[in-house]
Motif scaffolding. Structure first.
Motif, mmCIF file in Angstrom:
data_model
loop_
_atom_site.group_PDB
_atom_site.id
_atom_site.type_symbol
_atom_site.label_atom_id
_atom_site.label_comp_id
_atom_site.label_asym_id
_atom_site.label_seq_id
_atom_site.Cartn_x
_atom_site.Cartn_y
_atom_site.Cartn_z
ATOM 1 N N GLY A 165 0.838 -1.181 0.000
ATOM 2 C CA GLY A 165 0.000 0.000 0.000
ATOM 3 C C GLY A 165 0.877 1.236 0.000
ATOM 4 N N VAL A 166 0.756 2.066 -1.013
ATOM 5 C CA VAL A 166 1.605 3.233 -1.193
ATOM 6 C C VAL A 166 0.745 4.481 -1.191
ATOM 7 N N ALA A 193 6.574 7.423 -11.255
ATOM 8 C CA ALA A 193 5.349 7.054 -11.953
ATOM 9 C C ALA A 193 4.130 7.186 -11.039
ATOM 10 N N CYS A 194 4.295 6.870 -9.754
ATOM 11 C CA CYS A 194 3.189 7.038 -8.803
ATOM 12 C C CYS A 194 2.793 8.503 -8.689
ATOM 13 N N LEU A 208 -2.305 3.871 -3.605
ATOM 14 C CA LEU A 208 -2.089 2.907 -4.680
ATOM 15 C C LEU A 208 -1.906 1.514 -4.102
ATOM 16 N N ASP A 209 -2.449 0.537 -4.807
ATOM 17 C CA ASP A 209 -2.248 -0.863 -4.468
ATOM 18 C C ASP A 209 -1.303 -1.449 -5.512
ATOM 19 N N GLY A 222 -4.579 -1.099 -8.370
ATOM 20 C CA GLY A 222 -5.731 -0.264 -8.057
ATOM 21 C C GLY A 222 -5.319 1.031 -7.387
ATOM 22 N N ALA A 223 -6.281 1.956 -7.273
ATOM 23 C CA ALA A 223 -6.014 3.251 -6.655
ATOM 24 C C ALA A 223 -7.296 3.776 -6.023
ATOM 25 N N SER A 224 -7.129 4.677 -5.057
ATOM 26 C CA SER A 224 -8.278 5.246 -4.369
ATOM 27 C C SER A 224 -7.935 6.633 -3.829
#
Length: 252
Positions: A165-166, A193-194, A208-209, A222-224
């Motif tokens: 988890g980032v 890139a993130c 980010l996952d 994935g992202a949230s």
């Protein structure tokens, strides 16, 4: 004044509020969307030169949006649980009206909010898995093969060896050592890139996952805009404090 706007059950937001308070951010208020919409008196001004609001909170305090210097916005949806309507049609109409009102109030705070509301999400845009994958590929993150299935519960193909988890906040990336702290060129490129993905998503704060595949390469999953902030630990809280207190005066 600074605000943490969140649902009362949002443990990650409560953790961030406590961490910011211990770091000396004052005055700092914890506010729920229920309290914001449950005001006993409110004034909402929308004009050519901007918008503002004044609300009397249920405990009698006056909240003036013009006095807010920074907001951690964790509002995912308007609270609908106590709507006193007998028919689904009436309840649905009231839900839409409450959502529109909450969006308008949050927009008054948008210049100093992390994250800003938009038409597709009160704390940042909610996107489908396919939309996030497209943005991640544009940002330069490795993505799994895209497959479209008529079975919504189908699990992604592949055999990832681990999950990281980032968090991205502005130009900074936070997360487990396997995702960001290894001193090699590949991980540095992944971090960049993130950050690009968060920019493309139009959000200050993004979760980010990322998974390690069999070759130990980070792959986007994935992202949230509503991540678990606790994965960033103390370094994230330190940066969040700097971010909230470093907003330019012109934006307030």
């Amino acid at each position: 004044m600074w605000l943490v706007l969140c649902d009362p059950a949002d443990r990650a937001a409560l953790w961030a509020h406590e961490g910011l308070r211990k770091r000396g951010l004052e005055p700092l208020e914890l506010l729920s969307p229920q309290a914001l919409l449950g005001s006993t008196r409110s004034v909402h001004r929308v004009g050519r030169h901007g918008a503002s609001f004044e609300v009397v909170l249920p405990d009698g305090r006056l909240l003036d949006s013009r006095e807010v210097s920074g907001v951690l916005n964790r509002v995912a949806a308007a609270p609908f649980g106590l709507l006193p309507f007998d028919t689904h049609t009436d309840a649905r109409y009231a839900q839409e009206e409450l959502s529109a009102l909450l969006l308008s109030l949050l927009t008054c705070l948008a210049p100093v909010a992390v994250n800003r509301p938009c038409a597709t999400g009160l704390c940042g845009a909610w996107r489908s898995a396919a939309e996030w994958t497209v943005l991640a590929a544009r940002a330069g993150l490795p993505v799994p093969p895209a497959r479209i299935s008529s079975s919504p519960d189908r699990e992604p193909d592949g055999d990832p060896t681990g999950s990281d988890g980032v968090l991205v906040l502005g130009e900074h990336v936070f997360g487990p050592p396997s995702a960001k702290q290894e001193e090699d060129a590949e991980d540095g490129e992944d971090a960049e890139a993130c950050v690009r993905l968060a920019r493309l998503a139009g959000t200050d704060l993004l979760g980010l996952d990322l998974h390690r595949d069999g070759g130990h390469r980070l792959v986007f999953r994935g992202a949230s805009p509503l991540p678990d902030l606790r994965s960033g630990g103390d370094p994230f809280l330190d940066r969040l404090l700097d971010h909230l207190t470093g907003l330019p005066e012109a934006a307030r």
